[in-house]
Design a protein around this motif. Sequence first.
Motif: not given
Length: 252
Positions: A145, A198, A201-202
């Motif tokens: 990230i 998010p 993404d994580a």
Amino acid sequence: MQLLSIVYPAAAGIGLLLASVQFLIWHRIPERGEFLFGAAMSAAAGAMALCEAGFLGTGSTERFLVLMEIANVAVAATLIAMVWFVRNRLQTGRRWLAWGVTVSWTLCAAISIFGAGNIAFSALDGVEQLQTSWGEIYSVPVGTIHPLKIITDLTSLAILIFVIDASVSAFRKGERRAALLVGGPIVFFIVVAGIHTPLVDAGVFRTPYIISLVFVAISVALAVGLVDDVARSAVLTRRLELERQRWNALLD
């Protein structure tokens, strides 16, 4: 069954069609700036849907990275145009906050284009291919990230505050229908996309990105708003015609 490969292009088509309609309206009525920003917002969301469609079956890390860079720029354009659309449509909202969102997302887009990786990942290590319950293949990114990604999260929060504040102000001024039709779907979009993206993404959610699909809610609301504008214009035109006829009768 290839459901996702149909849904994403459909979302892109809705966005691009709505962009064309709003651009033509703005071309005829250039003083209505909300139609120009609405066209830009819808076109960028359509491009974002095409990128998300490209994510589905690709196993190439390089291709996924290129698509992510384009998608991040499309997201930036969508959100910047969204803020100025709200301000022009509702004729309210804090200008300094709108400019803050504009500067922040312009910076994020520049990082995606010129920096290493993109604003979501400083390094993309690979792409993991997964399968839906109905057997369709999709891909999710695996990587590090970006440390500046917090800018996007804080800016999403700023957009949420801006839209709620503008909608409440418009509601208090009597523009209740406009406040609900504009503010409601956009708040829904920011909350859902701002939480889901998010987490994908994580690596917490192992699902496809759905930013463009959630945008369909705004597209429907914008379409309803266009119908309202056309209907209101038709009523006003009819009233003016009746008044003209009355004055002509009096003069005669």
